[in-house]
Write a protein that holds these residues in place. Structure first.
Motif, mmCIF file in Angstrom:
data_model
loop_
_atom_site.group_PDB
_atom_site.id
_atom_site.type_symbol
_atom_site.label_atom_id
_atom_site.label_comp_id
_atom_site.label_asym_id
_atom_site.label_seq_id
_atom_site.Cartn_x
_atom_site.Cartn_y
_atom_site.Cartn_z
ATOM 1 N N TRP A 144 1.627 -5.549 -1.478
ATOM 2 C CA TRP A 144 3.046 -5.365 -1.131
ATOM 3 C C TRP A 144 3.314 -5.002 0.334
ATOM 4 N N ASP A 145 2.290 -4.557 1.048
ATOM 5 C CA ASP A 145 2.519 -4.011 2.386
ATOM 6 C C ASP A 145 2.238 -5.094 3.439
ATOM 7 N N LYS A 202 -0.560 5.965 4.923
ATOM 8 C CA LYS A 202 -0.055 6.227 3.566
ATOM 9 C C LYS A 202 -1.118 6.139 2.468
ATOM 10 N N ARG A 224 -2.045 -2.075 -1.494
ATOM 11 C CA ARG A 224 -1.168 -2.352 -0.344
ATOM 12 C C ARG A 224 -1.283 -3.813 0.093
ATOM 13 N N SER A 266 1.998 -4.997 6.480
ATOM 14 C CA SER A 266 1.097 -4.630 7.573
ATOM 15 C C SER A 266 -0.374 -4.827 7.180
ATOM 16 N N ASN A 290 -0.120 3.116 -3.124
ATOM 17 C CA ASN A 290 -0.598 3.329 -1.757
ATOM 18 C C ASN A 290 -2.097 3.202 -1.590
#
Ligand code: SF4
Ligand code: SF4
Length: 419
Positions: free
Chosen positions: A63-64, A335, A60, A66, A55
């Motif tokens: 993998w994220d 997060k 991020r 957003s 996180n």
């Protein structure tokens, strides 16, 4: 607000080894966590969760959806000069990225050494393994106090500006590491009998930080990490040479700031960073986990918490309003925040967004902080002392009036003292 530890939690298992598998971690049989939290000012609550490295805002990007975009990926590509995008703006020209990437070079290069072969990004996702075997025989230690003093001397000899020791506190160890190869979480691989942490810090260059936002100012960060790396690798090797275990760690594996505060390096500031007496927030932190029997330092106070309650220099200067205006709180922005700790928290998404848009890391909050001074000068040491007294508001007014924290032109840095 309750700070009582939850029932389930123990630092060690039945064999006396530190158990790193459980998510939470306060010891319920003693008061040490509560005592240290009272001294550091962090209020750890019942809903506390250890942070997962996944996180971290930088991970991020991996993998994220957003956060991940061509733009955010380009931000990292810029640290390789072959892919860097210069522009004809003071502080963002070819030379600015050349020095920035050169200052980061050793840290980045060592980080990538074992990535393909061993899935290790040492210094940022994994601890360092760049060591020779140490001694098979343990040096006999008569006094933990004396060996601590000696370790501090060695750390300073190796280049640390600040050094302290604290007890291993598993709350600040990530519950999982992250692999950018598998895009998955992976277990923490610290040995489970390292009871002490040596925390070091090096001051970052004052003059280049004054030019932030710029690629040039990010050279101060890279230089700070590279100095840190040299100290912690050498210090860990020294301890191994004495026959003890030592694991060098930069930004990987554990949250450095709470450990640095526990080791007496400084206080926590509104801008979400360690504020030291010697450099203010202008430091980079490194740590060595070890089983060398060491005496622990205590957290220090020199008025930062009260001063930050009065001051809003970082909040007001932050271009994306990522720094809170309010009181310490356990409300999280997203997060990337730590859950269950009452403190000032920064919105890492807003902060990182600015970095991506400017195409270089920002340190405006560090630049404008009234504690960001050259404390080799007597006058600033007087100012720091006054900032810890009832005259703090007056000190703040003077700081603003005298224009401290204003941005300096990167071009002037390049042209100064050329001969
Ligand atoms: S680094 Fe810049 S964007 Fe991030 S919190 Fe500090 S001032 Fe705001
Ligand atoms: S700028 Fe002011 S409020 Fe922000 S961390 Fe520094 S002293 Fe605290």
């Amino acid at each position: 607000m309750s700070t009582a530890p939850t029932a389930e939690l123990k630092q060690k298992d039945q064999n006396g080894k530190i158990d790193l598998t459980k998510n939470s971690s306060l010891c319920h049989k003693c008061t040490c966590c509560r005592d240290i939290d009272t001294s550091t000012g962090f209020k750890v609550k019942d809903n506390f969760q250890r942070f997962s490295q996944k996180n971290d805002i930088y991970n991020r990007v991996d993998w994220d959806k957003s956060i991940r975009s061509e733009k955010t990926l380009n931000f990292f590509r810029n640290y390789n000069t072959a892919f860097a995008r210069f522009r004809d703006v003071d502080g963002f020209r070819h030379k600015d990225y050349a020095i920035r990437n050169a200052a980061w070079h050793i840290t980045d290069y060592t980080c990538e050494l074992k990535e393909e072969t061993e899935d290790r990004r040492e210094g940022f996702l994994d601890t360092y393994t760049l060591h020779r075997p140490g001694s098979k025989n343990k040096l006999r230690i008569e006094s933990s106090k004396e060996i601590s003093q000696e370790i501090k001397k060695i750390a300073r000899f190796l280049g640390a500006d600040l050094v302290g020791v604290c007890k291993f506190d598993k709350r600040w160890i990530y519950n999982y590491k992250y692999s950018r190869t598998s895009h998955m979480e992976k277990p923490i691989d610290l040995p489970t009998d390292l009871e002490n942490v040596i925390v070091i810090a090096v001051g970052m260059d004052y003059e280049t930080i004054k030019t932030t936002p710029s690629a040039l100012s990010d050279a101060a960060t890279g230089q700070g990490y590279t100095k840190d790396l040299s100290v912690i690798l050498s210090l860990a090797q020294y301890i191994r040479n004495l026959g003890y275990q030592a694991v060098a760690s930069l930004n990987d594996t554990a949250l450095s700031i709470p450990l640095a505060i526990q080791a007496g390096l400084g206080e926590y500031g509104r801008l979400g960073l360690l504020i030291t007496k010697e450099f203010g927030p202008r430091v980079r932190i490194g740590k060595v986990f070890t089983d060398l029997p060491l005496a622990h330092d205590k957290p220090i106070k020199f008025g930062v918490e009260k001063f930050c309650s009065t001051c809003r220099q970082c909040t007001n200067a932050c271009p994306t309003k990522a720094i809170t205006d309010g009181k310490p709180s356990d409300v999280i922005h997203n997060k990337s925040n730590l859950i269950g700790v009452q403190k000032w928290s920064v919105d890492a998404e807003k902060c990182f967004n600015f970095w991506v848009n400017t195409n270089a890391a920002c340190a405006i909050c560090i630049r404008v902080c009234p504690y960001n001074k050259d404390y080799s000068k007597f006058i600033y040491r007087i100012g720091r002392w006054l900032a810890g007294t009832f005259l703090r508001k007056l000190m703040l007014k003077f700081d603003i009036l005298l224009g401290y924290g204003k941005r300096k032109l990167p071009n002037n840095w390049w042209n100064k003292n050329k001969n």
